[in-house]
Scaffold this motif. Structure first.
Motif, short mmCIF file in Angstrom:
data_model
loop_
_atom_site.label_atom_id
_atom_site.label_comp_id
_atom_site.label_asym_id
_atom_site.label_seq_id
_atom_site.Cartn_x
_atom_site.Cartn_y
_atom_site.Cartn_z
N TYR A 10 0.75 -7.54 4.36
CA TYR A 10 -0.09 -7.23 3.20
C TYR A 10 -0.37 -8.50 2.40
O TYR A 10 0.48 -9.38 2.27
CB TYR A 10 0.60 -6.20 2.30
N GLN A 27 1.71 -7.20 -2.70
CA GLN A 27 2.80 -6.23 -2.68
C GLN A 27 2.31 -4.87 -3.17
O GLN A 27 2.76 -3.82 -2.70
CB GLN A 27 3.95 -6.71 -3.57
N GLU A 43 1.04 -2.48 -0.38
CA GLU A 43 2.07 -1.77 0.37
C GLU A 43 2.63 -0.61 -0.45
O GLU A 43 2.83 0.49 0.07
CB GLU A 43 3.20 -2.72 0.75
N ARG A 56 2.35 3.31 0.55
CA ARG A 56 3.56 4.12 0.74
C ARG A 56 3.52 5.37 -0.12
O ARG A 56 3.94 6.45 0.31
CB ARG A 56 4.81 3.28 0.42
#
Length: 243
Positions: A44, A47, A50, A54
């Protein structure tokens, strides 16, 4: 060309975002199609990407498990139902899965299933409001299990909720492996479709209010209302500029 004409021509050429979705795929083994393989890790750039992905994954996973089986999830025909009730507009389609519906490995294309689900949802919406209708959004089509060539699938749709100008239809797909006595009928896919009613000139029309009759229908109506308010708040609070 006058300045006003150039301005109109520029507006006509401006691109607009018409559809946006997140699709989830899983890799399967070619030797054992029931075995799900590990996905190579993604690098990615941020951050936050991601973390956002998620969160979407966990929410989608929970939604998939919750919608796989529901109480009263098989639509049953009722003689002479009253207008604007769930029974009045509920619809079903039965389809034999043939080679043209499938991948090289004999499983139904996801797009084929989605098209059939949208058709049934559209019939439910048209029966309910008796006007032109159009798909406004789809809330997570969950594919619970693969559908093999030769299965007979039943796509069932029922109205769950109506706001002033939109209607939510739950669509369920059940697969019956008629040539395989070792496997029973199973839930293959489910989703919620939102439709709007349109006049002949494309203007939004009021939607007849759904009349839930049973306790299950009243419960699904309240659940649909919650999804509607959640989606409305999301659109208002997280509107993104069009590219």
């Amino acid at each position: 060309m006058s300045p006003s004409s150039r301005s109109r021509a520029h507006r006509a050429r401006t691109k607009k975002l018409t559809n946006k979705a997140t699709l989830w795929y899983v890799p399967l083994s070619l030797k054992n199609v029931d075995k799900v393989l590990e996905v190579p890790p993604v690098v990615y750039s941020r951050q936050e990407q991601e973390e956002e992905g998620r969160r979407r994954y966990e929410a989608q996973k929970l939604e998939r498990m919750q919608t796989k089986w529901r109480n009263g999830d098989i639509t049953q025909p009722i003689l002479n139902p009253e207008p604007n009730t769930v029974s009045y507009s509920q619809s079903s389609l039965i389809h034999l899965v043939g080679p043209s519906d499938c991948t090289l490995h004999g499983f139904v294309h996801g797009g084929v299933t989605m098209k059939l689900m949208d058709e049934v949802a559209g019939i439910v919406a048209a029966r309910h409001c008796k006007t032109n209708i159009v798909t406004a959004s789809v809330d997570a089509i969950n594919f619970h299990d693969k559908i093999r060539k030769g299965c007979v699938i039943t796509i069932s749709g029922r109205m769950t909720f109506t706001s002033n100008k939109s209607m939510e239809i739950e669509v369920l797909v059940d697969a019956d492996p008629v040539v395989d006595n070792s496997q029973e009928r199973y839930r293959a896919a489910s989703a919620f479709f939102t439709y709007v009613s349109l006049s002949q000139d494309g203007r939004s029309l009021p939607v007849p209010q759904l009349v839930p009759e049973t306790e299950d229908e009243k419960k699904r109506f309240e659940e649909g209302k919650g999804r509607y308010l959640q989606m409305k708040a999301k659109r208002q609070g997280q509107a993104e500029p069009q590219p």
